[in-house]
Design a protein around this motif. Sequence first.
Motif, PDB file in Angstrom:
ATOM      1  N   LEU A 272      54.617  88.058  46.911  1.00  0.00           N
ATOM      2  CA  LEU A 272      55.168  86.728  47.166  1.00  0.00           C
ATOM      3  C   LEU A 272      55.842  86.699  48.537  1.00  0.00           C
ATOM      4  CD1 LEU A 272      56.873  85.720  43.772  1.00  0.00           C
ATOM      5  CD2 LEU A 272      54.797  84.761  44.746  1.00  0.00           C
ATOM      6  N   GLY A 273      55.910  85.506  49.110  1.00  0.00           N
ATOM      7  CA  GLY A 273      56.635  85.307  50.356  1.00  0.00           C
ATOM      8  C   GLY A 273      55.870  85.777  51.579  1.00  0.00           C
ATOM      9  N   SER A 274      56.425  85.451  52.732  1.00  0.00           N
ATOM     10  CA  SER A 274      55.885  85.903  54.007  1.00  0.00           C
ATOM     11  C   SER A 274      56.979  85.764  55.060  1.00  0.00           C
ATOM     12  CB  SER A 274      54.661  85.076  54.407  1.00  0.00           C
ATOM     13  OG  SER A 274      55.014  83.719  54.596  1.00  0.00           O
ATOM     14  N   LEU A 275      56.885  86.537  56.107  1.00  0.00           N
ATOM     15  CA  LEU A 275      57.881  86.515  57.185  1.00  0.00           C
ATOM     16  C   LEU A 275      59.302  86.688  56.640  1.00  0.00           C
ATOM     17  CD1 LEU A 275      56.418  83.544  59.284  1.00  0.00           C
ATOM     18  CD2 LEU A 275      55.982  85.986  59.585  1.00  0.00           C
ATOM     19  N   LEU A 276      59.443  87.556  55.656  1.00  0.00           N
ATOM     20  CA  LEU A 276      60.756  87.783  55.035  1.00  0.00           C
ATOM     21  C   LEU A 276      61.638  88.721  55.854  1.00  0.00           C
ATOM     22  CD1 LEU A 276      59.595  88.146  51.318  1.00  0.00           C
ATOM     23  CD2 LEU A 276      60.449  86.103  52.477  1.00  0.00           C
TER      24      LEU A 276
END
Length: 359
Positions: A272-276
Amino acid sequence: LLGASMNVNMDSVTEIFLKMLFLLSVHHQHMAVAGNKYNCDDQLVSSLPQSSFSSSSELSSSHSPGFARLNRREGAGGWSPLVSNKYQWLQIDLGERTEITAVATQGGYGSSDWVTSYLLMFSDSGRNWKQYRQEESIWAFSGNTNADSVVYYKLQHSIKARFLRFVPLDWNPNGRIGMRIEVYGCTYRSEVVGFDGKSCLIYSLNKKLINALKDVISLKFKTMQSDGILLHREGQNGDHMTMELTKGKLSLLINLGDTKTHPSNAQINITLGSLLDDQHWHSVLIEHFNNQVNFTVDKHTHHFHAKGEFSYLDLDYELSFGGISVPGKSGTLSRRNFHGCFENIYYNGVNIIDLARKH
């Protein structure tokens, strides 16, 4: 109970202990409480010193940002920039990380200067900014229609930040940008631990308090590194659960270990998520009830059922935050420890950082 429970020789224990310099920074703040009721609607701007206000520019010294307090008439009666365009901003420094629950705006007192729409941005450092979003989209606030009426907005979800910036988008076409503001909220209760990429925090569970069919883990993290292990828990038969940041995305890997016993679902990997790795706080929640798992990152949730005997995942009574405690464990992983900060780590209601701080 905090510690490393590992069957290794004393030299290895000493080496591991020296590497586990896990409490690099702990900050403790208090939550505002009125009786037993959570109260988070204090006026935050009215008592701030002039030095807490800044702006992109000012029309004159009497239009400086320090005059941008709600219902005040000092100076020219509010802040106005030198030029009215979409590159202007008004900023406040709340002095510490604060929970912000509402905002209010006015135009300049007794003038034709008011803002009809604006963006809200926030930051912990005053350098790295994030825009307030509502329903996963950048959200413009409707502003004022005259100089003196107050337009108040209760935020759909609160902001946790030290710095807040108002960015005007549109204003009265017969005047210029003019603002007076108020911000509402309270001191944010925060337990923070820092990791240097070589450390980890070990939590050894009390076996008597464990419910094998229920686990809830929640935390926030902030980092500039795109890779690193946030959480690891391993069993005797190769079973393990790992949450790892890989190329700025967060993966939850559940491995049942014995592929002969569990051929159909030996491994589950959810991303899950991106550029975290943007140096902003991101929230994580893992809920495991029987064989139902909910994995949530910043309000995005993946629900899944694991077949077979997943509810009997054989795991040790030990959780490792920030890395893997013993070199050589789970060799298929990158084994890169986390470099950044965790905030408010909870395992089944237990405040892990607070426990570490006290012990």
